[in-house]
Write a protein that holds these residues in place. Structure first.
Motif, mmCIF file in Angstrom:
data_model
loop_
_atom_site.group_PDB
_atom_site.id
_atom_site.type_symbol
_atom_site.label_atom_id
_atom_site.label_comp_id
_atom_site.label_asym_id
_atom_site.label_seq_id
_atom_site.Cartn_x
_atom_site.Cartn_y
_atom_site.Cartn_z
ATOM 1 N N LEU A 46 42.755 45.154 46.677
ATOM 2 C CA LEU A 46 43.541 46.290 46.186
ATOM 3 C C LEU A 46 45.032 45.964 46.192
ATOM 4 C CD1 LEU A 46 43.125 49.173 45.187
ATOM 5 C CD2 LEU A 46 43.303 49.969 47.540
ATOM 6 N N ALA A 47 45.478 45.335 47.281
ATOM 7 C CA ALA A 47 46.896 44.963 47.375
ATOM 8 C C ALA A 47 47.278 44.015 46.240
ATOM 9 C CB ALA A 47 47.173 44.322 48.729
ATOM 10 N N MET A 48 46.434 43.018 46.004
ATOM 11 C CA MET A 48 46.732 42.044 44.935
ATOM 12 C C MET A 48 46.746 42.721 43.563
ATOM 13 S SD MET A 48 44.589 38.676 45.867
ATOM 14 C CE MET A 48 44.732 37.937 47.470
ATOM 15 N N ALA A 58 39.515 50.500 44.999
ATOM 16 C CA ALA A 58 39.800 51.603 45.933
ATOM 17 C C ALA A 58 38.488 52.261 46.365
ATOM 18 C CB ALA A 58 40.724 52.620 45.271
ATOM 19 N N TRP A 59 37.618 52.442 45.381
ATOM 20 C CA TRP A 59 36.306 53.024 45.672
ATOM 21 C C TRP A 59 35.515 52.098 46.605
ATOM 22 C CZ3 TRP A 59 31.601 50.799 44.231
ATOM 23 C CH2 TRP A 59 30.472 51.604 44.398
ATOM 24 N N LEU A 113 42.343 36.902 43.351
ATOM 25 C CA LEU A 113 41.720 38.197 43.049
ATOM 26 C C LEU A 113 40.310 37.990 42.475
ATOM 27 C CD1 LEU A 113 41.993 41.274 42.919
ATOM 28 C CD2 LEU A 113 43.014 41.035 40.664
ATOM 29 N N SER A 114 40.169 36.982 41.632
ATOM 30 C CA SER A 114 38.845 36.675 41.068
ATOM 31 C C SER A 114 37.878 36.305 42.192
ATOM 32 C CB SER A 114 38.937 35.505 40.077
ATOM 33 O OG SER A 114 39.962 35.725 39.147
ATOM 34 N N ARG A 168 35.835 45.753 54.191
ATOM 35 C CA ARG A 168 37.178 46.316 54.399
ATOM 36 C C ARG A 168 38.259 45.275 54.105
ATOM 37 N NH1 ARG A 168 37.177 49.928 59.939
ATOM 38 N NH2 ARG A 168 35.138 50.884 59.664
ATOM 39 N N SER A 169 38.042 44.065 54.649
ATOM 40 C CA SER A 169 39.053 43.010 54.446
ATOM 41 C C SER A 169 39.194 42.665 52.970
ATOM 42 C CB SER A 169 38.655 41.744 55.220
ATOM 43 O OG SER A 169 38.250 42.074 56.516
ATOM 44 N N ILE A 170 38.039 42.516 52.316
ATOM 45 C CA ILE A 170 38.064 42.160 50.879
ATOM 46 C C ILE A 170 38.711 43.283 50.076
ATOM 47 C CG2 ILE A 170 36.582 41.777 48.851
ATOM 48 C CD1 ILE A 170 34.504 40.583 50.873
#
Lengths: 519, 163
Positions: B58-60, B26-27, A171-172, B51-53
């Protein structure tokens, strides 16, 4: 034999009083620049470039190259003493250098780093002479798919070595990638996340974010903990300043990692785009993986300082190979060096060594002398720099914050950079508090544009098919390396667990504490 | 009892942080979806990476948030030991720093640095006014000489002093 003749000629060409003075000044200035938060080799070369306008091309390039590797080491000094990497290549040095300093062994960590850097510098210079044609042949076969895989390998290495949750590490890294997408899209020219601000078109620079996350956040966190009330400082200064020499065990533990890091760093650095950051992280992971005591890493293991330090300095030398032989800069620092070459009417590339051998070999020869000077200057100045460790936090906090602000503002003379630095400092505080990795964010921020560009080029070449990664021999080899990077720590941990379990059978109550692959 | 209360507070703080991060991501993802996925010539568009990032991030974050809400706080290096004044202290430090940056452009680098240093030192090194004043003046002078004089940074001039 021809190489040796060229080298001797190059050495003779640079052995003038003026060139030696320029070399010494470059090393010293580079070190001073490197010590300043945020002012790494790239900024150092850019800022000091005008100082060389009065020198002849050979002297000027020698001085700029000396600033380059001098500032690389300067970044190490701050990485060890105040946990602030001068640039991304010294992030790995903070993992064990700062814990060593906290234990009162700042001087020893710096001597180990200086020794490893010296070894790497000399090995790098020898390899440039001996193996440059071979390295060039290998790297010229690398295309965008391989560069993309190299970037992934660098990031995966980092996430794997982070202590704690892999999910938080990923995530980081994603946050770093997200910040890297701000600005102009290199492929289409479209603006992303700029919201009409011309200041954001160029994107968010790595330097203010790094200064905020590592420099200011570290000081703020220490203040929030109330460390300024005690007599101590961020670094335990119980060791005497004269005791800067590592003991025999530390030397023994550092020699192998420094040698491995030198060779690894050189070849990784010679790969365009890979650079010192990936080299140092790969070296750290390699040393941690093969160590008999991986649990010591992150706690102040000398091997964790020597390996990455040697790797990042050897990579700095290695990065000159594609620049000299192909005219392709392997890093942002070598890109500025390339600009300086062009400014003096020299075109780096295959013809440089043929048409200007005295110049090209003069530069290579200067690396030998420069590294000797760097070692001597380092040894004499380590007590001076290590003395920062004796100053209590209450006296260090304000200068660090102000220096970080000045350094940030000096890069582009932009107040937006200062705001980014502050935002990064606050984000860094929260990320530390909740177990996220600032290092992963920074590395992803640095490598993000390269990853995106190389993936874009890869998919253009393959008409959108990801199968290209399995069609190219070099890609397949790199994919295998990627798998190995991910699997190696887990495999070693499993083997250790089995070995320990079998040896612990006679006394089942005395269960050993086993290291995990994540720390 | 105190320890349990601290853990609850820590988990709540972590959930708040992750919730805020989920909102930001999300934003970011929404903006990513406003950018083109591919170009008219079928090449990669500017939206592919964001989009991929965004989706992955967001999922993580949501997974981590769910884990925190389920009582499995990740507790970072300061997690358990953070005092309850942590957030107000951060806000205060940020406020002081913002004042410094604003004064930087109003009073100039020398005066702003001196005042910021004096202010911060009076809190973290109280009672030593003379020493603090000397350090503040010295710091402002040395750094200004280094950056403005030697490196040619040209800091903005102030209302009262030209540096």
């Amino acid at each position: 034999m021809e190489t040796i003749n060229y080298l001797v000629d190059g050495l003779a060409a640079i052995l003038t009083v003026k060139n030696l003075l320029l070399l010494s000044a470059g090393v010293l200035l580079g070190q001073i620049i490197g010590v300043m938060p945020g002012l790494g080799p790239t900024a150092g070369i850019a800022i000091l470039l005008p100082l060389t306008f009065n020198a002849d091309p050979t002297g000027a390039i020698i001085m700029l190259a000396a600033i380059y590797y001098g500032s690389m080491y300067g970044g190490t000094i701050t990485a060890v003493l105040i946990n602030t990497p001068g640039e991304s290549a010294t992030v790995a040095t903070t993992f064990d250098g700062y814990p060593m300093a906290k234990k009162g062994r700042a001087g020893q960590a710096l001597v180990i780093a200086a020794g490893a850097s010296f070894m790497a510098g000399i090995v790098g210079a020898v390899l440039i002479c001996v193996a440059a044609p071979l390295a060039t042949r290998v790297t010229t076969s690398f295309g965008p798919p391989e560069i993309f895989l190299l970037v992934l390998a660098g990031l995966l290495t980092l996430v794997v070595i982070i202590d704690g949750s892999i999910l938080l590490g990923l995530l980081s890294a994603l946050l770093g990638f997200a910040i890297a997408t701000v600005g102009l899209d290199v492929g289409t020219g479209a603006q992303r996340f700029t919201f009409g601000s011309p200041d954001l078109i160029g994107g968010i620079d790595f330097v203010p974010v790094a200064i905020g996350m590592f420099g200011v956040a570290e000081v703020l966190q220490a203040l929030l903990r109330g460390e300024h009330r005690g007599p101590g400082s961020p670094v335990d200064s119980s060791g005497r300043l004269r005791d800067i020499w590592p003991n025999r065990q530390e030397v023994r533990e550092s020699t192998g990692p420094a040698a491995r890091g030198s060779v690894l760093g050189f070849f990784v650095g010679a790969t365009p785009g890979a650079g010192a950051t990936i080299a140092s992280l790969m070296s750290y992971n390699l040393e941690k993986s093969i160590s008999k005591e991986p649990e010591r890493f992150g706690q102040g293991a000398p091997a964790g300082v020597a390996g990455p330090e040697a790797a990042n300095n050897a990579a700095a030398t290695g990065a000159l190979v594609p620049m000299l032989s192909l005219g392709i800069p392997g890093s942002s620092s070598t890109a500025i060096l390339l600009g300086a070459f062009l400014m003096w009417g020299l075109q780096p590339g295959p013809l440089l060594m043929e048409q200007n051998p005295e110049f090209a070999w003069g530069l290579i020869a200067s690396m030998f002398l420069g590294n000797v000077m760097l070692l001597l200057i380092n040894v004499f100045t380590i007590p001076v720099f290590a003395s920062i460790a004796k100053v209590p936090l209450r006296y260090l906090a304000t200068p660090i914050i102000v220096l970080a602000t000045y350094g940030t503002y000096a890069i582009n003379k932009s107040v937006l950079d200062v705001a980014v630095m502050l935002a990064a400092a606050v984000l860094g505080l929260f990320m530390r508090r909740f177990g996220m990795s600032c290092a992963a964010l920074i590395i992803a921020l640095v490598l993000g544009p390269l990853a995106e560009m190389s993936l874009r080029q890869t998919l253009i070449i393959s008409d959108g098919s990801l199968g290209i990664f399995l069609e190219r021999q070099a890609s397949v080899v790199l994919l295998a390396c990627l798998g190995a990077i991910f699997a190696l720590p887990f495999a070693i941990s499993r083997i250790r667990r089995r070995l320990s379990a079998s040896s612990a059978k006679p006394s089942e109550t005395d269960e050993p504490k086993l290291p995990t692959p994540l720390g | 009892m105190t320890s349990a209360r601290t853990n609850v507070a820590s988990a709540r703080a972590e959930a708040t942080f992750l919730g805020a991060m989920a909102l930001v991501l999300a934003w970011y993802t929404w903006h990513g979806f406003q950018l083109a996925w591919s170009t008219p010539s079928s090449a990669i568009g500017p939206g592919l990476f964001p989009r991929s990032i965004g989706v992955a991030g967001l999922a993580m974050t949501l997974v981590l948030l769910a884990r925190t809400l389920a009582g499995r706080a990740t507790s970072g290096e300061d997690g358990a030991g953070a005092n309850r004044h942590w957030l107000p202290l951060v806000a205060a430090l940020v406020g002081v720093y913002v004042c410094f940056v604003m004064l930087f452009f109003v009073l100039g680098a020398f005066l702003a640095t001196g005042l910021f240093s004096m202010g911060l030192l009076s809190v973290i090194n109280p009672g030593r006014h003379l020493l603090n004043a000397v350090q503040s003046a010295g710091l402002a002078g040395i750094l200004l000489l280094l950056f403005d004089g030697l490196l040619g940074t040209n800091f903005p001039s102030g209302m009262f002093l030209p540096f």
